[in-house]
Design a protein around this motif. Structure first.
Motif, mmCIF file in Angstrom:
data_model
loop_
_atom_site.group_PDB
_atom_site.id
_atom_site.type_symbol
_atom_site.label_atom_id
_atom_site.label_comp_id
_atom_site.label_asym_id
_atom_site.label_seq_id
_atom_site.Cartn_x
_atom_site.Cartn_y
_atom_site.Cartn_z
ATOM 1 N N UNK A 224 6.138 20.617 111.647
ATOM 2 C CA UNK A 224 6.908 19.468 111.158
ATOM 3 C C UNK A 224 8.084 19.871 110.286
ATOM 4 N N UNK A 225 7.853 20.874 109.437
ATOM 5 C CA UNK A 225 8.900 21.197 108.462
ATOM 6 C C UNK A 225 8.726 22.633 107.993
ATOM 7 N N UNK A 226 9.819 23.362 107.894
ATOM 8 C CA UNK A 226 9.835 24.691 107.292
ATOM 9 C C UNK A 226 10.952 24.686 106.255
ATOM 10 N N UNK A 227 10.605 25.016 105.018
ATOM 11 C CA UNK A 227 11.603 24.985 103.949
ATOM 12 C C UNK A 227 11.348 26.145 102.997
ATOM 13 N N UNK A 233 15.250 22.514 101.751
ATOM 14 C CA UNK A 233 16.322 23.183 102.467
ATOM 15 C C UNK A 233 15.717 24.240 103.386
ATOM 16 N N UNK A 234 16.331 24.477 104.546
ATOM 17 C CA UNK A 234 15.792 25.508 105.444
ATOM 18 C C UNK A 234 15.922 26.900 104.829
ATOM 19 N N UNK A 235 15.062 27.833 105.253
ATOM 20 C CA UNK A 235 15.155 29.200 104.731
ATOM 21 C C UNK A 235 16.483 29.844 105.105
ATOM 22 N N UNK A 241 10.328 32.470 99.088
ATOM 23 C CA UNK A 241 9.049 31.827 99.389
ATOM 24 C C UNK A 241 9.274 30.791 100.485
ATOM 25 N N UNK A 242 8.567 30.947 101.602
ATOM 26 C CA UNK A 242 8.757 30.062 102.743
ATOM 27 C C UNK A 242 7.556 29.105 102.849
ATOM 28 N N UNK A 243 7.855 27.823 102.979
ATOM 29 C CA UNK A 243 6.834 26.786 103.079
ATOM 30 C C UNK A 243 6.762 26.259 104.507
ATOM 31 N N UNK A 244 5.542 25.934 104.942
ATOM 32 C CA UNK A 244 5.321 25.373 106.266
ATOM 33 C C UNK A 244 4.497 24.094 106.123
#
Length: 248
Positions: A224-227, A233-235, A241-244
């Protein structure tokens, strides 16, 4: 920081060193993705000393915390008991999670997933979480970026001193791609004014965004989302630190 499976002497000072982590922001992320927290069943994977578990329970969730470290879980249980919160804690590796579809949301917070050694362990973890989520259930987690493991961590050694706890943190490149070995020497001030030293050696590993996406999809999740870095904001190439956010 290190491998939660081997935090022993470290467990009781862990909370003091994690005071800058915005756990409330994680609660907000989960609340938005799960359409609220009150009454929801949430599994906190790699729960450590229960800092996030307690915040979720206070917000009205029925929480199950899972961690490999008995020392961490002992602190988590005491924290929950002191606050009269009903939280179930399970001592097990995250890649051995299994069961029936019961949870509305799952979270693996503060790079806990980076303590796994290989893709198979990551996939097993995703498969297990997928199996215990209800249809429509959400998983949110964060990991170190490859920039952080390959560049930032290599800028060590790192030091810390708050007059009660001090550490020296040496890092070196691990054997596997995007892995880092950490050797930490902690100095904890005793009531006598003398410092007690203990040493920890840990390994972390991460993968690039596309590899995580492939593993998530293989486990049956929809992305759904990667920020990145707590921002919507996108990486980018220097994100740390990458969120999923993914859904069953």
């Amino acid at each position: 920081m290190g491998s939660k499976g081997s935090y022993t002497g470290f467990a009781y000072i862990y909370d003091e060193l994690m005071t800058d982590i915005p756990y409330d922001a994680y609660v907000d992320l989960i609340s938005i993705a799960a359409d609220g927290i009150t009454g929801k069943k949430i599994i906190d994977v790699g729960c450590g000393t229960g800092l996030l578990s307690v915040k979720l329970a206070k917000a009205g969730a029925a929480v199950t915390g899972v961690d490999l470290s008995r020392d961490m879980l002992d602190i988590a249980k005491k924290r929950a008991n002191d606050l009269s919160l009903e939280i179930e804690f399970q001592e097990k590796p995250m890649q051995e999670i299994e069961g029936d579809e019961q949870f509305d949301a799952a979270v693996i917070a503060i790079d806990s997933l980076n303590y796994l050694p290989d893709r198979e362990s990551v996939l097993n973890t995703f498969n297990g979480i997928h199996s215990v989520l209800k249809n429509g259930g959400v998983l949110i987690f964060d990991v170190h970026s490859t920039f952080k493991t390959d560049v930032i961590f290599m800028e060590g050694p790192f030091t810390f001193d708050n007059e009660r706890i001090a550490y020296i943190w040496h890092t070196e490149e691990g054997d596997e791609e995007h892995s880092v070995l950490s050797e930490l020497s902690f100095f904890v001030k005793e009531e006598s004014g003398l410092y007690r030293r203990f040493d920890e050696r840990h390994q972390q590993r991460t993968f690039n965004v596309f590899e995580y996406v492939d593993l998530l999809r293989e486990a049956g999740f929809t992305i759904e989302r990667i920020f990145a870095d707590w921002e919507d904001e996108p990486p980018h190439e220097e994100s740390e630190r990458i969120f999923y956010q993914v859904r069953k």
